[in-house]
Design a protein around this motif. Structure first.
Motif, PDB file in Angstrom:
ATOM      1  N   ALA A   7       0.838  -1.205   0.000  1.00  0.00           N
ATOM      2  CA  ALA A   7       0.000   0.000   0.000  1.00  0.00           C
ATOM      3  C   ALA A   7       0.873   1.255   0.000  1.00  0.00           C
ATOM      4  CB  ALA A   7      -0.935  -0.003   1.200  1.00  0.00           C
ATOM      5  N   LEU A  34      -2.929  -4.563  -5.264  1.00  0.00           N
ATOM      6  CA  LEU A  34      -3.182  -3.122  -5.277  1.00  0.00           C
ATOM      7  C   LEU A  34      -2.296  -2.408  -6.292  1.00  0.00           C
ATOM      8  CD1 LEU A  34      -4.839  -0.879  -3.928  1.00  0.00           C
ATOM      9  CD2 LEU A  34      -2.994  -0.649  -2.255  1.00  0.00           C
ATOM     10  N   GLU A  37      -3.480  -3.265  -9.798  1.00  0.00           N
ATOM     11  CA  GLU A  37      -4.675  -2.503 -10.142  1.00  0.00           C
ATOM     12  C   GLU A  37      -4.289  -1.083 -10.565  1.00  0.00           C
ATOM     13  OE1 GLU A  37      -8.695  -2.638  -7.976  1.00  0.00           O
ATOM     14  OE2 GLU A  37      -7.609  -0.985  -7.007  1.00  0.00           O
ATOM     15  N   SER A  95     -12.838  -2.654  -6.306  1.00  0.00           N
ATOM     16  CA  SER A  95     -11.428  -2.302  -6.168  1.00  0.00           C
ATOM     17  C   SER A  95     -10.762  -3.249  -5.166  1.00  0.00           C
ATOM     18  CB  SER A  95     -11.286  -0.864  -5.676  1.00  0.00           C
ATOM     19  OG  SER A  95     -11.709  -0.755  -4.332  1.00  0.00           O
ATOM     20  N   VAL A  96      -9.448  -3.329  -5.232  1.00  0.00           N
ATOM     21  CA  VAL A  96      -8.697  -4.167  -4.297  1.00  0.00           C
ATOM     22  C   VAL A  96      -8.950  -3.698  -2.862  1.00  0.00           C
ATOM     23  CG1 VAL A  96      -6.367  -4.807  -3.543  1.00  0.00           C
ATOM     24  CG2 VAL A  96      -6.956  -4.879  -5.970  1.00  0.00           C
ATOM     25  N   ASN A  97      -8.983  -2.394  -2.655  1.00  0.00           N
ATOM     26  CA  ASN A  97      -9.252  -1.885  -1.303  1.00  0.00           C
ATOM     27  C   ASN A  97     -10.625  -2.329  -0.799  1.00  0.00           C
ATOM     28  OD1 ASN A  97      -6.828  -0.588  -0.729  1.00  0.00           O
ATOM     29  ND2 ASN A  97      -7.449   1.275  -1.776  1.00  0.00           N
TER      30      ASN A  97
END
Length: 125
Positions: A7, A34, A37, A95-97
């Motif tokens: 991150a 992340l 992406e 989204s990955v988050n």
């Protein structure tokens, strides 16, 4: 720790034409969803410049590159990036988050590829 480092790296890295391929293959080989992406979003948003300036002829192969690219295209046209419901069909354009938040809420592992996260969510229902 890996997820936190990823991150931080993804947040502090500016994806450019000069580093997009290197960042893609790093993200792919290290399973950094992340970062991958972020790279895919750059490719979608800068498609014309990418086509004009990059050659993928000699790039290493990735078994998931086409699927990753199509996911990025679909996400760009979707309102599901921050989806918080339980419809497994929408997991693929989250989204990955958002996937990691949902996994964390369920007490599941938040590390791994996008496909691994989606499979874990689907398996939890």
């Amino acid at each position: 720790l890996k997820v936190e480092a990823e991150a931080a790296y993804a947040k502090s890295t500016t994806i450019t034409i000069e580093n997009v391929v290197t960042n893609f293959y790093f993200a792919d080989t290290k399973k950094c969803a992340l970062l991958k992406e972020k790279v895919m979003e750059f490719l979608v948003e800068n498609g014309q410049e990418v086509l004009n300036k990059l050659s993928f002829k000699d790039a290493p192969e990735s078994a998931t590159m086409f699927q990753d690219f199509m996911t990025a295209v679909a996400m760009g046209k979707s309102d599901d990036k921050d989806y918080d419901g339980d419809d497994p069909i929408k997991f693929k354009t989250m989204s990955v988050n958002a996937l990691r938040r949902k996994l964390s809420d369920k007490g599941l592992d938040i590390d791994g590829t996008r496909e691994m996260m989606i499979a874990a969510l689907e398996g939890s229902y």
